[in-house]
Design an enzyme around this catalytic site. Sequence first.
Site, PDB file in Angstrom:
ATOM      1  CE  LYS A 133      -3.803  -2.381   2.492  1.00 48.46           C
ATOM      2  NZ  LYS A 133      -3.266  -3.533   2.740  1.00 48.46           N
ATOM      3  NE  ARG A 134       6.378   0.177   0.451  1.00 50.42           N
ATOM      4  CZ  ARG A 134       6.774  -0.126   1.699  1.00 50.42           C
ATOM      5  NH1 ARG A 134       6.192   0.371   2.709  1.00 50.42           N
ATOM      6  NH2 ARG A 134       7.958  -0.847   1.840  1.00 50.42           N
TER       7      ARG A 134
END
Length: 307
Positions: A133-134
Site C-alpha cells: 500500500k505504498r
Amino acid sequence: MLTEDIVEGRTHCSAGLAFGWRRSVQFLTFSTFSTFSLVTFIHTLQNRWSAHNTLLCVGLDPDPARLPAAIKGQPDAIFAFCRAIVDATADLVCAFKPQIAYFAAARAEAQLERLIDHIHTHHPGIPVILDAKRGDIGSTAEQYAQEAFMRYNADAVTVNPYLGTDSIEPYLKYAERGVIILCRTSNPGGSDLQFMAVDGQPLYQHVAQMATERWNGNGNCALVVGATFPNEIAAVRRIVGDMPLLVPGIGAQGGDVQATVAAGKTSAGGLMINSSRAILYASTGEDFAECARRVALETRDSINQFR
C-alpha cells in the site's frame, strides 16, 4: 550474449553473469520485444482463474504471537510458517499476498525474499502480490517500485493513489507487473474519505475511473475493493469493465461470499478474493498446515459455487 527464457511467468536474463529472475521490462532490450511476448501478471492470474478454477487469494500475514508452538522461537519461524501454508494451499489459489508490515516489523525482510523465491521456484505460475500500500512522491515511489519488483521480485504490488498520478507512474512502467490500486477498502474508516462526494460522485468511483481511463495504458492495473461493500463492488465493476479486483474482507472480516462473487465476477473470473487469518490460524497445533488447507479448500469451493 543476452538471453531471455520465458517460463511460467518469469523472465530470466543472463549475459555471462546472472542478472536474476523477473527483470523488469525497462531493463530489456528492444530485440527482446521483437522475439518474445512477456508473461504478465494479468496473464498469469487469468491462467489461475481458468486452468486451476480458483478465485481464492491467500494472504500471508504472519503474526509472531500467533505462530504454532512447534515453530515459534525458531530463527526463521516466519519463513517456515508461511512456507508450510504455501505448500499446503498452492493448488487451491489464484495468488498469494504477503503483507510486508508483518515481515518488516519482525525484521524478517530476508525471510520475505526467501518466501517469494520459494513460491516462484516451487509453485511456478502462481502470482505473488506484495501488499505494501505504498504512496509517495514520484522520486520516492521509484524506489518503492524497485523494492517491490526488483528486491522482492513480486509480481504485483498494492499502492495508495492519494498522491495522484505521479505517485502511481513509477509502478506502471513495469509493464509486466501488476499495480493494484486502493479504491474502496474494507476497513470501517474507509468511508471517511472514500465516500466523500466529489462532483456528485463518491471519491472511490473517481479512483476507479482514473484507473481505467488514465492509468491502465499497459493493461496492468487492478483495484482493491472490500467484500464488506458488495454494492460498491458492483459500482466499481460497472466502471472498470473486466479489470481484476482484489477483494479482502471475507473470512475473519465477515464479508458475504455470495454477494461478493455476484457483484464482481466476470466471464474470465475477475476476482482475487482474499482470506488471511481464517486460513493461516485455522489451528495452532502441529497440524496447522493441514487445517489451513482444509479451510482454504472450503473457501475456494464456497466461492466457486457462486461463479
